[in-house]
Design an enzyme around this catalytic site. Structure first.
Site, PDB file in Angstrom:
ATOM      1  N   ASP A  12       0.756  -1.125  -0.058  1.00  0.00           N
ATOM      2  CA  ASP A  12       0.104  -0.194  -0.191  1.00  0.00           C
ATOM      3  C   ASP A  12       0.865   1.322  -0.105  1.00  0.00           C
ATOM      4  O   ASP A  12       0.351   2.369   0.599  1.00  0.00           O
ATOM      5  CB  ASP A  12      -1.070  -0.138   1.346  1.00  0.00           C
ATOM      6  CG  ASP A  12      -1.853  -1.338   1.095  1.00  0.00           C
ATOM      7  OD1 ASP A  12      -2.329  -1.610   0.125  1.00  0.00           O
ATOM      8  OD2 ASP A  12      -1.750  -1.864   2.524  1.00  0.00           O
ATOM      9  N   LYS A  15       2.055   2.479  -4.899  1.00  0.00           N
ATOM     10  CA  LYS A  15       2.656   1.979  -6.262  1.00  0.00           C
ATOM     11  C   LYS A  15       1.919   2.466  -7.407  1.00  0.00           C
ATOM     12  O   LYS A  15       2.489   2.602  -8.314  1.00  0.00           O
ATOM     13  CB  LYS A  15       2.787   0.519  -5.913  1.00  0.00           C
ATOM     14  CG  LYS A  15       3.853   0.226  -5.144  1.00  0.00           C
ATOM     15  CD  LYS A  15       4.010  -1.451  -4.935  1.00  0.00           C
ATOM     16  CE  LYS A  15       2.832  -2.180  -4.518  1.00  0.00           C
ATOM     17  NZ  LYS A  15       2.470  -1.803  -3.250  1.00  0.00           N
ATOM     18  N   GLY A  39      -4.622  -3.889  -4.349  1.00  0.00           N
ATOM     19  CA  GLY A  39      -5.552  -2.891  -4.618  1.00  0.00           C
ATOM     20  C   GLY A  39      -4.964  -1.555  -5.123  1.00  0.00           C
ATOM     21  O   GLY A  39      -4.414  -0.964  -4.132  1.00  0.00           O
ATOM     22  N   HIS A  40      -4.655  -1.499  -6.344  1.00  0.00           N
ATOM     23  CA  HIS A  40      -4.123  -0.080  -6.896  1.00  0.00           C
ATOM     24  C   HIS A  40      -5.156   1.179  -6.801  1.00  0.00           C
ATOM     25  O   HIS A  40      -6.108   0.631  -7.918  1.00  0.00           O
ATOM     26  CB  HIS A  40      -3.362  -0.278  -8.022  1.00  0.00           C
ATOM     27  CG  HIS A  40      -1.979  -1.126  -7.943  1.00  0.00           C
ATOM     28  ND1 HIS A  40      -1.487  -1.240  -6.658  1.00  0.00           N
ATOM     29  CD2 HIS A  40      -1.292  -1.638  -8.906  1.00  0.00           C
ATOM     30  CE1 HIS A  40      -0.522  -1.834  -6.625  1.00  0.00           C
ATOM     31  NE2 HIS A  40      -0.235  -2.155  -7.838  1.00  0.00           N
ATOM     32  N   GLN A 219       1.929  -5.732  -3.461  1.00  0.00           N
ATOM     33  CA  GLN A 219       2.551  -5.919  -1.981  1.00  0.00           C
ATOM     34  C   GLN A 219       3.745  -5.110  -1.703  1.00  0.00           C
ATOM     35  O   GLN A 219       3.982  -4.175  -2.502  1.00  0.00           O
ATOM     36  CB  GLN A 219       2.155  -7.144  -1.445  1.00  0.00           C
ATOM     37  CG  GLN A 219       0.778  -7.875  -1.288  1.00  0.00           C
ATOM     38  CD  GLN A 219       0.442  -8.708  -2.313  1.00  0.00           C
ATOM     39  OE1 GLN A 219       1.206  -9.282  -3.234  1.00  0.00           O
ATOM     40  NE2 GLN A 219      -0.830  -8.434  -2.958  1.00  0.00           N
TER      41      GLN A 219
HETATM   42  P1  GDP Z   1      -0.781   0.663  -3.861  1.00  0.00           P
HETATM   43  O1  GDP Z   1      -1.382  -0.726  -3.331  1.00  0.00           O
HETATM   44  O2  GDP Z   1       0.982   0.859  -3.414  1.00  0.00           O
HETATM   45  O3  GDP Z   1      -0.776   1.255  -5.091  1.00  0.00           O
HETATM   46  O4  GDP Z   1      -1.192   1.596  -2.761  1.00  0.00           O
HETATM   47  P2  GDP Z   1      -2.679   2.250  -2.646  1.00  0.00           P
HETATM   48  O5  GDP Z   1      -3.180   2.457  -4.006  1.00  0.00           O
HETATM   49  O6  GDP Z   1      -3.529   0.981  -1.990  1.00  0.00           O
HETATM   50  O7  GDP Z   1      -2.674   3.357  -1.496  1.00  0.00           O
HETATM   51  C1  GDP Z   1      -2.546   4.557  -2.089  1.00  0.00           C
HETATM   52  C2  GDP Z   1      -3.518   5.612  -1.623  1.00  0.00           C
HETATM   53  O8  GDP Z   1      -2.812   6.661  -1.432  1.00  0.00           O
HETATM   54  C3  GDP Z   1      -4.270   5.607  -2.740  1.00  0.00           C
HETATM   55  O9  GDP Z   1      -5.579   6.002  -2.188  1.00  0.00           O
HETATM   56  C4  GDP Z   1      -3.557   6.878  -3.331  1.00  0.00           C
HETATM   57  O10 GDP Z   1      -4.725   7.844  -4.123  1.00  0.00           O
HETATM   58  C5  GDP Z   1      -3.135   7.572  -2.163  1.00  0.00           C
HETATM   59  N1  GDP Z   1      -1.832   8.519  -2.476  1.00  0.00           N
HETATM   60  C6  GDP Z   1      -0.819   8.156  -3.261  1.00  0.00           C
HETATM   61  N2  GDP Z   1       0.102   9.107  -2.960  1.00  0.00           N
HETATM   62  C7  GDP Z   1      -0.450   9.794  -2.030  1.00  0.00           C
HETATM   63  C8  GDP Z   1       0.188  11.141  -1.710  1.00  0.00           C
HETATM   64  O11 GDP Z   1       1.413  11.708  -2.027  1.00  0.00           O
HETATM   65  N3  GDP Z   1      -0.594  11.942  -0.925  1.00  0.00           N
HETATM   66  C9  GDP Z   1      -1.985  11.165  -0.605  1.00  0.00           C
HETATM   67  N4  GDP Z   1      -2.570  12.143   0.355  1.00  0.00           N
HETATM   68  N5  GDP Z   1      -2.217  10.298  -0.838  1.00  0.00           N
HETATM   69  C10 GDP Z   1      -1.549   9.638  -1.712  1.00  0.00           C
END
Ligand code: GDP
Length: 429
Positions: A12, A15, A39-40, A219
């Site tokens: 999370d 990515k 979940g992206h 992950q």
């Molecule tokens: P992933 O699985 O690594 O892609 O991560 P997730 O998508 O589950 O979590 C990332 C969450 O953080 C999403 O809701 C993004 O829109 C949000 N997000 C990503 N970068 C930033 C940031 O720099 N600031 C904020 N506030 N939210 C972010």
């Protein structure tokens, strides 16, 4: 240049956004492990997309999205995602490619997942209960059914019969009929066929042509089955080795590794987390960062940036640079801590111990840095960040040993600092 993007913490890390930013510079995006537990979340022009199985590159016209043999596929989840994209006006067409060697998640894997968590009781892993672990167990147990097996043959009938029989031995209160599972699998196979191919071969051809490949991990390193905080891990290799085995791609074809880490950290599920914050600051990070699972809605555990863990991820993956996300979530805190080492049994550790028991006993060694009152939110130039935020980032670079090539200051694509003077800066152009 083919680049891998993977998580340097417990998943999370954001990515999805980083991959989305890089994608316009690549022709192919390839996912190498995990299942629909990932979940992206990506936002495009204010619209929210949550992708579980299909690489987020699918949102970019002309980009081919590959699902490698290392991924486990629940056909129903896959079709749901394809249909949802269609309802948003995105036709996956022939841009989606699924490895013929990928293993399938069968209808009973989910039940087995729930059952195995229930049996663990207090020692539960905190899985997403989507059948991913049991599907990988069948893969390693050489009982698995793969995409290429989905043709009407005596071999498939026999495999399904045996597997359903084994399931019925374990779950006795409801019986499953093998014929129904078999018929359903054949129907899934028919729908999946147009997207099925030899992903390794396709990648080899693309690499020879000079088409750029973006390799996408799900992950994070600390959840890797071999290198993570075992047994509180996922069932696949989220770290860089998984990219080679999960795509049939040789290591020479990977020219750079971009790790993604939050400016603090989170983890969902059970397992030791030395820098976890239980009080008001943890609560604040959770609320400001909206730290609830994209797949399950579960609240994430939050803590300070753990440089021991990220340093470990840098070593295990050969990370060249990091993308630091969610910097804005720290805005307004009076001070921010960085964990630079652990203390356990009177000893100081600066590397991650192998066993979860020792890790759980570790006390973090913290440095405290001044916070910043001017918001970083939405800042797009490094020099426009408050001086305290720049100092914090500089210190993170020292303690992790790699440059922060990207700093994300909000969830939107535009809310990003790309430092073109770093090694990874040119990967974005
Ligand atoms: P992933 O699985 O690594 O892609 O991560 P997730 O998508 O589950 O979590 C990332 C969450 O953080 C999403 O809701 C993004 O829109 C949000 N997000 C990503 N970068 C930033 C940031 O720099 N600031 C904020 N506030 N939210 C972010």
């Amino acid at each position: 240049m083919n680049i891998a993007v993977l998580g340097a913490q417990w998943g999370d890390e954001g990515k999805g956004k980083i991959v989305d930013l890089l994608t316009p510079h690549f022709r192919l995006v390839a996912r190498y492990q995990g299942g629909h537990n990932a979940g992206h979340t990506v936002y495009v022009e204010g619209r929210k997309f949550v992708l579980h199985l299909i690489p987020s590159g699918i949102l970019h016209a002309g980009v081919r999205c590959l699902i490698g043999n290392g991924v486990v596929i629940d056909p129903e989840a896959l079709f749901r995602e394809i249909d949802e994209l269609a309802s948003l006006g995105i036709d996956v067409g022939d841009r989606l490619v699924i490895s013929d060697k990928a293993h399938l998640i069968l209808p009973y894997h989910r039940e087995l997942d729930v059952l195995s968590e229930a049996r663990r009781g207090e020692r539960k892993i905190g899985t997403t209960s989507r059948g991913i672990g049991p599907a990988y167990e069948d893969k390693i147990g050489r009982r698995g059914i793969r995409v290429c097996d989905l043709v009407d043959t005596p071999e498939l009938a026999e495999a399904v019969r045996e597997n359903v029989h084994a399931r019925n031995q374990i779950i006795r209160d409801t019986r499953m009929e093998w014929q129904a599972v078999y018929d359903q699998l054949l129907a899934h196979g028919d729908r999946m066929r147009r997207w099925t191919a030899d992903v390794s071969l396709l990648l080899d051809e693309a690499v020879r042509r000079g088409d750029r490949v973006l390799i996408e991990g799900a992950q994070g390193t600390m959840l890797d089955i071999d290198h993570g905080t075992y047994p509180y891990v996922t069932s696949s290799n989220a770290s860089i080795g998984g990219a080679c085995t999960g795509l049939g791609l040789p290591p020479q074809a990977i020219h750079g590794v971009l790790g993604v880490a939050k400016a603090y950290l989170t983890r969902v599920g059970e397992g030791p987390l030395p820098t976890e914050l239980h009080g008001a600051i943890g609560e604040r990070l959770r609320e400001t960062g909206q730290e609830y699972g994209a797949s399950t809605g579960r609240p994430r555990r939050c803590g300070w940036f753990d440089a021991v863990a990220v340093r470990y991820a840098v070593r295990v993956n050969g990370i060249n640079a990091l993308a630091l996300t969610k910097m804005d979530v720290l805005d307004g805190l009076p001070s921010v801590d960085i964990c630079t080492g652990y203390r356990v049994d009177g000893r100081t550790l600066d590397a991650l111990p192998a066993d979860a028991r020792t890790l759980a006993a570790c006390t973090p060694i913290y440095e405290t840095w001044p916070g910043w009152s001017t918001p970083t939110r939405g800042v797009t130039r490094f020099e426009d960040l408050p001086v305290e935020a720049r100092r914090y980032i500089a210190r993170l670079e020292e303690v992790t040993g790699v440059p922060m090539a990207v700093i994300s200051t909000g969830s939107d694509r535009a809310e990003t600092i790309i430092r073109r003077d770093t090694i990874a800066g040119r990967w974005f152009s």
